[in-house]
Design a protein around this motif. Structure first.
Motif, PDB file in Angstrom:
ATOM      1  N   ALA A   1     -82.671  89.931  48.317  1.00 32.48           N
ATOM      2  CA  ALA A   1     -82.205  89.786  49.695  1.00 32.48           C
ATOM      3  C   ALA A   1     -81.704  91.114  50.244  1.00 32.48           C
ATOM      4  CB  ALA A   1     -81.097  88.730  49.753  1.00 32.48           C
ATOM      5  N   ARG A   2     -80.965  91.860  49.439  1.00 28.45           N
ATOM      6  CA  ARG A   2     -80.421  93.154  49.900  1.00 28.45           C
ATOM      7  C   ARG A   2     -81.534  94.124  50.250  1.00 28.45           C
ATOM      8  NH1 ARG A   2     -79.427  98.185  48.572  1.00 28.45           N
ATOM      9  NH2 ARG A   2     -80.527  98.013  46.575  1.00 28.45           N
ATOM     10  N   ARG A   3     -82.546  94.201  49.406  1.00 29.27           N
ATOM     11  CA  ARG A   3     -83.637  95.147  49.639  1.00 29.27           C
ATOM     12  C   ARG A   3     -84.520  94.730  50.817  1.00 29.27           C
ATOM     13  NH1 ARG A   3     -86.075  97.192  43.813  1.00 29.27           N
ATOM     14  NH2 ARG A   3     -84.074  97.411  42.701  1.00 29.27           N
ATOM     15  N   SER A   4     -84.483  93.459  51.181  1.00 30.68           N
ATOM     16  CA  SER A   4     -85.366  92.937  52.219  1.00 30.68           C
ATOM     17  C   SER A   4     -84.665  92.719  53.550  1.00 30.68           C
ATOM     18  CB  SER A   4     -85.979  91.604  51.768  1.00 30.68           C
ATOM     19  OG  SER A   4     -86.539  91.706  50.484  1.00 30.68           O
ATOM     20  N   ASP A   5     -83.382  93.060  53.626  1.00 31.17           N
ATOM     21  CA  ASP A   5     -82.592  92.816  54.846  1.00 31.17           C
ATOM     22  C   ASP A   5     -82.537  91.329  55.177  1.00 31.17           C
ATOM     23  OD1 ASP A   5     -81.966  95.471  55.171  1.00 31.17           O
ATOM     24  OD2 ASP A   5     -83.644  95.881  56.498  1.00 31.17           O
ATOM     25  N   LEU A   6     -82.468  90.500  54.146  1.00 35.00           N
ATOM     26  CA  LEU A   6     -82.314  89.066  54.298  1.00 35.00           C
ATOM     27  C   LEU A   6     -80.939  88.649  53.789  1.00 35.00           C
ATOM     28  CD1 LEU A   6     -85.731  87.880  52.811  1.00 35.00           C
ATOM     29  CD2 LEU A   6     -85.087  87.726  55.227  1.00 35.00           C
ATOM     30  N   THR A   7     -80.471  87.489  54.216  1.00 37.09           N
ATOM     31  CA  THR A   7     -79.307  86.902  53.578  1.00 37.09           C
ATOM     32  C   THR A   7     -79.777  86.137  52.349  1.00 37.09           C
ATOM     33  OG1 THR A   7     -79.419  84.806  54.780  1.00 37.09           O
ATOM     34  CG2 THR A   7     -78.227  86.627  55.855  1.00 37.09           C
ATOM     35  N   PRO A   8     -78.905  85.924  51.372  1.00 34.31           N
ATOM     36  CA  PRO A   8     -79.310  85.115  50.213  1.00 34.31           C
ATOM     37  C   PRO A   8     -79.808  83.724  50.621  1.00 34.31           C
ATOM     38  CG  PRO A   8     -77.300  86.298  49.691  1.00 34.31           C
ATOM     39  CD  PRO A   8     -77.568  86.537  51.161  1.00 34.31           C
ATOM     40  N   VAL A   9     -79.211  83.153  51.669  1.00 35.73           N
ATOM     41  CA  VAL A   9     -79.661  81.841  52.143  1.00 35.73           C
ATOM     42  C   VAL A   9     -81.099  81.921  52.651  1.00 35.73           C
ATOM     43  CG1 VAL A   9     -79.309  80.054  53.888  1.00 35.73           C
ATOM     44  CG2 VAL A   9     -77.347  81.011  52.681  1.00 35.73           C
ATOM     45  N   GLN A  10     -81.406  82.963  53.434  1.00 38.20           N
ATOM     46  CA  GLN A  10     -82.775  83.135  53.927  1.00 38.20           C
ATOM     47  C   GLN A  10     -83.751  83.315  52.769  1.00 38.20           C
ATOM     48  OE1 GLN A  10     -81.928  86.485  56.557  1.00 38.20           O
ATOM     49  NE2 GLN A  10     -82.531  85.233  58.340  1.00 38.20           N
ATOM     50  N   ALA A  11     -83.356  84.093  51.770  1.00 40.51           N
ATOM     51  CA  ALA A  11     -84.226  84.313  50.618  1.00 40.51           C
ATOM     52  C   ALA A  11     -84.486  83.002  49.889  1.00 40.51           C
ATOM     53  CB  ALA A  11     -83.598  85.340  49.669  1.00 40.51           C
ATOM     54  N   ARG A  12     -83.452  82.163  49.757  1.00 40.97           N
ATOM     55  CA  ARG A  12     -83.649  80.865  49.107  1.00 40.97           C
ATOM     56  C   ARG A  12     -84.591  79.971  49.910  1.00 40.97           C
ATOM     57  NH1 ARG A  12     -78.206  81.614  47.379  1.00 40.97           N
ATOM     58  NH2 ARG A  12     -77.376  80.676  49.296  1.00 40.97           N
ATOM     59  N   HIS A  13     -84.500  80.051  51.232  1.00 43.36           N
ATOM     60  CA  HIS A  13     -85.414  79.276  52.071  1.00 43.36           C
ATOM     61  C   HIS A  13     -86.866  79.713  51.853  1.00 43.36           C
ATOM     62  CE1 HIS A  13     -82.084  78.041  55.153  1.00 43.36           C
ATOM     63  NE2 HIS A  13     -82.064  77.330  54.052  1.00 43.36           N
ATOM     64  N   LEU A  14     -87.083  81.011  51.673  1.00 45.74           N
ATOM     65  CA  LEU A  14     -88.442  81.491  51.402  1.00 45.74           C
ATOM     66  C   LEU A  14     -88.953  80.922  50.087  1.00 45.74           C
ATOM     67  CD1 LEU A  14     -88.250  85.256  52.479  1.00 45.74           C
ATOM     68  CD2 LEU A  14     -89.056  83.292  53.815  1.00 45.74           C
ATOM     69  N   VAL A  15     -88.074  80.826  49.098  1.00 45.04           N
ATOM     70  CA  VAL A  15     -88.457  80.225  47.821  1.00 45.04           C
ATOM     71  C   VAL A  15     -88.780  78.753  48.004  1.00 45.04           C
ATOM     72  CG1 VAL A  15     -87.657  79.630  45.495  1.00 45.04           C
ATOM     73  CG2 VAL A  15     -87.120  81.883  46.449  1.00 45.04           C
ATOM     74  N   ASP A  16     -87.923  78.052  48.753  1.00 41.42           N
ATOM     75  CA  ASP A  16     -88.104  76.607  48.966  1.00 41.42           C
ATOM     76  C   ASP A  16     -89.427  76.288  49.652  1.00 41.42           C
ATOM     77  OD1 ASP A  16     -85.642  76.192  47.817  1.00 41.42           O
ATOM     78  OD2 ASP A  16     -84.557  76.022  49.720  1.00 41.42           O
ATOM     79  N   HIS A  17     -89.911  77.212  50.494  1.00 44.12           N
ATOM     80  CA  HIS A  17     -91.150  76.974  51.233  1.00 44.12           C
ATOM     81  C   HIS A  17     -92.377  77.592  50.540  1.00 44.12           C
ATOM     82  CE1 HIS A  17     -88.372  75.812  54.447  1.00 44.12           C
ATOM     83  NE2 HIS A  17     -89.394  75.207  55.012  1.00 44.12           N
TER      84      HIS A  17
END
Length: 230
Positions: A113-129
């Motif tokens: 998330a840090r390297r991608s300028d995402l929040t951890p929540v956003q990163a988890r959503h990408l995994v979920d989808h």
């Protein structure tokens, strides 16, 4: 003797925008993730670019724009230059070979998330989808720098207002394209002949690049049509 002064990634983007108006901060980060540029880092993690880094970026972007070269070939050219050789003089100059495995560094979700300028929540959503597919080790999600490259582009689309369920359509389209190449090369990949397997690797690499460019051309034509309607 070192180059001075150093530049921020935002300043580098502005310097490049005159010649490459479509270059973005995410694009520069993507090239770093794939090992084509190596800016220095401050103790706090900020990138510091020297003029030599900017020159290297210009070379990469010109090779993409003017010659439509895939990143693997450009990276090989850069390696040749660093060795004092003439790019394209090697035996494999006309054969890009198979798609390379670039990523090998293992990172956790928070670092992704840090390297991608995402929040951890956003990163988890990408995994979920299904946009990111982590490996599981002792119950923890692990990712590689290839996942960072995907997450960087997802972050751009999220900032523009798309949701992970929308981005998933792009993922599904890519899977269908891969299925075409799978069917095209299956017999060659299953062949006991080393020559057939090498041909399969060449076909996969060239086919993937042709599909990428064709998809880009179709998309740009449709975007121009949308702009003309305004």
């Amino acid at each position: 003797m070192t180059d001075s002064p150093t530049l921020t990634i935002g300043r580098v983007r502005k310097l490049l925008n005159d010649e490459f108006p479509d270059v973005t901060t995410s694009k520069i980060r993507f090239l770093e993730t794939n090992g084509l540029i190596h800016p220095a880092r401050s103790p706090s993690g900020y990138r510091h670019f020297r003029q030599s880094d900017v020159d290297r970026l210009r070379f990469i972007l010109r090779q993409q724009r003017d010659h439509f070269l895939p990143l693997k070939v450009i990276k090989s050219q850069l390696n040749q230059i660093e060795r004092g050789e003439i790019p394209g003089s090697g035996a494999d100059a006309d054969d890009p070979g198979p798609v390379p495995e670039i990523a090998d560094e293992i990172i956790n979700l928070n670092e992704l998330a840090r390297r991608s300028d995402l929040t951890p929540v956003q990163a988890r959503h990408l995994v979920d989808h299904g946009l990111l597919t982590p490996r599981n080790a002792e119950g923890a999600h692990q990712f590689t720098t290839s996942d960072v490259a995907i997450a960087l582009q997802c972050a751009v689309l999220l900032r523009e207002g798309l949701e992970p369920r929308h981005i998933r359509q792009i993922r599904l389209a890519a899977s269908r394209q891969a299925e075409l190449l799978d069917r095209l090369t299956l017999a060659m990949r299953l062949s006991p002949s080393p020559a057939s397997r090498r041909q399969a690797a060449r076909t996969l690499s060239r086919g993937a690049e042709a599909i990428r460019l064709l998809s880009q051309s179709f998309l740009m034509a449709d975007v121009k049509a949308l702009l003309s309607e305004d």
